[in-house]
Design a protein around this motif. Structure first.
Motif, PDB file in Angstrom:
ATOM      1  N   GLN A 138      -2.973  -1.968   7.980  1.00 11.09           N
ATOM      2  CA  GLN A 138      -2.325  -0.915   8.783  1.00 11.09           C
ATOM      3  C   GLN A 138      -0.949  -1.339   9.280  1.00 11.09           C
ATOM      4  O   GLN A 138      -0.126  -0.495   9.622  1.00 11.09           O
ATOM      5  CB  GLN A 138      -3.216  -0.441   9.928  1.00 11.09           C
ATOM      6  N   ASN A 139      -0.703  -2.657   9.322  1.00  8.54           N
ATOM      7  CA  ASN A 139       0.615  -3.116   9.778  1.00  8.54           C
ATOM      8  C   ASN A 139       1.585  -3.392   8.622  1.00  8.54           C
ATOM      9  O   ASN A 139       2.740  -3.744   8.857  1.00  8.54           O
ATOM     10  CB  ASN A 139       0.456  -4.382  10.625  1.00  8.54           C
TER      11      ASN A 139
ATOM     12  N   PRO B 204      -6.883  -2.402  -7.826  1.00 11.19           N
ATOM     13  CA  PRO B 204      -8.213  -2.860  -8.228  1.00 11.19           C
ATOM     14  C   PRO B 204      -8.243  -4.327  -8.647  1.00 11.19           C
ATOM     15  O   PRO B 204      -9.237  -5.004  -8.471  1.00 11.19           O
ATOM     16  CB  PRO B 204      -8.579  -1.977  -9.414  1.00 11.19           C
ATOM     17  N   SER B 205      -7.093  -4.826  -9.182  1.00 12.32           N
ATOM     18  CA  SER B 205      -7.092  -6.180  -9.712  1.00 12.32           C
ATOM     19  C   SER B 205      -7.196  -7.236  -8.609  1.00 12.32           C
ATOM     20  O   SER B 205      -7.619  -8.356  -8.852  1.00 12.32           O
ATOM     21  CB  SER B 205      -5.811  -6.419 -10.516  1.00 12.32           C
ATOM     22  N   ARG B 206      -6.809  -6.855  -7.422  1.00 11.13           N
ATOM     23  CA  ARG B 206      -6.798  -7.869  -6.360  1.00 11.13           C
ATOM     24  C   ARG B 206      -8.206  -8.328  -6.015  1.00 11.13           C
ATOM     25  O   ARG B 206      -9.097  -7.534  -5.779  1.00 11.13           O
ATOM     26  CB  ARG B 206      -6.110  -7.315  -5.111  1.00 11.13           C
TER      27      ARG B 206
ATOM     28  N   ARG C 125       0.219  -0.795  -1.078  1.00 15.16           N
ATOM     29  CA  ARG C 125      -0.164  -0.442  -2.454  1.00 15.16           C
ATOM     30  C   ARG C 125      -0.731  -1.665  -3.178  1.00 15.16           C
ATOM     31  O   ARG C 125      -1.738  -1.591  -3.852  1.00 15.16           O
ATOM     32  CB  ARG C 125       1.036   0.145  -3.202  1.00 15.16           C
ATOM     33  N   LYS C 126      -0.062  -2.807  -2.954  1.00 15.62           N
ATOM     34  CA  LYS C 126      -0.539  -4.050  -3.583  1.00 15.62           C
ATOM     35  C   LYS C 126      -1.951  -4.385  -3.125  1.00 15.62           C
ATOM     36  O   LYS C 126      -2.806  -4.792  -3.898  1.00 15.62           O
ATOM     37  CB  LYS C 126       0.391  -5.213  -3.192  1.00 15.62           C
TER      38      LYS C 126
ATOM     39  N   GLY D 298      -7.791   1.723  -4.263  1.00 11.09           N
ATOM     40  CA  GLY D 298      -7.323   3.075  -4.563  1.00 11.09           C
ATOM     41  C   GLY D 298      -6.762   3.784  -3.346  1.00 11.09           C
ATOM     42  O   GLY D 298      -6.206   3.169  -2.440  1.00 11.09           O
ATOM     43  N   SER D 299      -6.972   5.110  -3.335  1.00  8.11           N
ATOM     44  CA  SER D 299      -6.288   5.913  -2.309  1.00  8.11           C
ATOM     45  C   SER D 299      -7.094   6.050  -1.015  1.00  8.11           C
ATOM     46  O   SER D 299      -6.595   6.572  -0.021  1.00  8.11           O
ATOM     47  CB  SER D 299      -6.003   7.299  -2.888  1.00  8.11           C
TER      48      SER D 299
END
Ligand code: ATP
Ligand code: MG
Length: 464
Positions: free
Chosen positions: A421-422, A434-436, A429-430, A381-382
């Motif tokens: 971060q890179n 949650p699915s990852r 976003r990917k 999420g965010s």
């Protein structure tokens, strides 16, 4: 009166007579003329030279003294230039317009040249215990010492022989009352006078011995070493504000790792950081020693590369294990993880400031670094993108890396944050969808990276 007390009585008289003859003021002075030493004026800052020449022109004696002479002889660039003179501070002020008088205990003149400040001290007088201007407490610590004197008296007030060499601007010679040049050549740190008395007068000298030994690669003279082992506890009588300043000098100048090992060897570290020492005594599988060693080595490497280091990061490393241990205890008593960590941090910091007075901005930053640790576990999420904008993100991430490299956190988690971060926005976003598979909580997985306790990770679990 028996024979033994009488013998002891005479022994004391003989000892004190011997000590008096040991006083450097009565020793034969050695003068090393310009060709006999390596100090050249081109190594001395222009402003220090200006001060020396100006004082001389006004008819005063003027010398460089202390660490700058020691460092110049080693071909090192001194941290600062200290001048000593027979002019009193008021007379110094009259010579320089850009001059301020500082200090209440012992008045000193600071001559300002933009950012550079040249400290000009007046010779200190000889020690006379009866004199009301020199006051010792019951442990023999010097509380007040504000008598002006001559160069022959001044030399006796200094700590190590290698710090008591005077560079005379009059003829560019080096004046040596205490065989400082010989000790310099053999790389020996030797206190002037009786080591036990000198450490008692000012226990901070023990920290200075360690600092110079680590920085210069000098060895501490065996007589000083044995006095240090027995006097280490005296350090606890020093005000915490002064100890904080000394701790900064010990750990922020590129020799932190060796300094740490030496402080522990002489029993000084436990006086400065008792909670950390306790946690080190309970060492298991390299915890927390590895983390400390890595933090100190990283800091030394950064300085060697010309980068900056921060005090709060090192303090956070020193006190992380005590905080974790205490938080574990609190959680075992049923306290919620997050609160347990917060309370533990408060308790550990309020104990530590009694020994080294951490300023508020430092303790606040330490708390922030610690409180970020559990937050790194939230990868969905965010939350990750919000964490990236946290003002202390970089330090928090470096701390996570440190933990991961020393077995205190999951290396995969550190790697994830490195990639995240890179990455560009789309990739980020990917990564946080949650699915990852890789972004979820790791609660089901067996954690082998920290055998001793999973408390830090379980605290993290509440945040994830
Ligand atoms: P640095 O490279 O850290 O500046 P330094 O030896 O110059 O090392 P300072 O604190 O600048 O250290 O002190 C200047 C000089 O004053 C010392 O070299 C020493 O002669 C004297 N001095 C400083 N602190 C003490 C002390 N606690 N007891 C006795 N003499 C001291
Ligand atoms: Mg100095």
């Amino acid at each position: 009166m028996g024979v033994i007390p009488i013998l002891n009585f005479f022994r004391k008289i003989i000892q004190s007579a011997l000590q008096e003859t040991e006083c450097p003021a009565t020793r034969k002075v050695k003068i090393y003329a310009r060709p006999e030493h390596s100090i050249s004026r081109s190594q001395i800052s222009d402003n220090a030279l200006k001060v020396l020449y100006r004082l001389q022109k006004e008819g005063f004696e003027a010398y460089l003294v202390g660490g700058c002479v020691r460092d110049l002889l080693l071909g090192r660039e001194p941290k600062d230039f200290d001048v000593v003179t027979n002019a009193d501070p008021e007379q110094v002020r009259k010579v320089f317009r850009n001059c301020r008088i500082i200090g209440r205990r012992f008045r000193l003149a600071h001559v300002h040249f933009g950012k550079e400040v040249i400290e000009v001290a007046t010779f200190r007088g000889a020690a006379e215990t009866q004199n009301d201007k020199q006051v010792l407490n019951k442990e023999g610590r010097l509380l007040r010492d504000n008598v002006y004197g001559t160069i022959e008296e001044d030399v006796w007030r200094r700590d190590f022989t290698v710090n008591a060499l005077y560079y005379n601007i009059k003829d560019f010679s080096v004046i040596d009352y205490v065989n400082g040049m010989d000790d310099h050549n053999s790389g020996t740190l030797r206190l002037i006078g009786d080591p036990e008395t000198r450490f008692r007068e000012d226990p901070v000298r023990m920290l200075r011995a360690v600092r110079f030994a680590a920085k210069l690669g000098f060895k501490i003279h065996p007589d000083c070493e044995s006095a240090m082992h027995s006097a280490a506890e005296l350090l606890s009588s020093i005000p915490s504000a002064r100890l904080y300043d000394e701790v900064l000098k010990l750990f922020l100048f590129g020799y932190a790792l060796q300094t740490f090992e030496m402080l522990r060897h002489y029993g000084l570290f436990q006086v400065l950081f008792p909670d950390t020492e306790k946690s080190l005594a309970a060492e298991e599988n390299g915890f927390p020693r590895l983390l400390l060693i890595k933090a100190l080595a990283n800091s030394d490497n950064r300085i060697a590369d010309g980068k900056s280091v921060t005090a709060y990061f090192l303090f956070a490393a020193f006190l992380w294990e005590p905080v974790s241990m205490l938080a574990n205890e609190k959680m075992a008593q049923g306290q919620a993880d997050f609160i347990a960590y917060q309370d533990a941090a408060n308790e550990v910091i309020s104990r530590q400031i009694k020994y080294t007075a951490l300023p508020r901005h430092i303790s606040l930053a330490m708390r922030e670094v610690w409180s970020l640790q559990p937050k790194f576990n939230a990868r969905i999420g965010s939350k990750p993108s919000r964490l990236l904008t946290h003002p202390r993100f970089r330090a928090g991430y470096d701390f996570l890396l440190l933990r991961a490299e020393t077995g205190g956190a999951d290396p995969e988690l550190a790697q994830w944050w490195h990639t995240y971060q890179n990455a560009d926005e789309t990739e980020q976003r990917k990564m946080t969808q949650p699915s990852r598979k890789s972004s979820g909580s790791k609660s089901g997985r067996k954690r082998s990276y920290r055998k001793r306790s999973t408390a830090n990770n379980s605290a993290a679990g509440t945040e994830a």
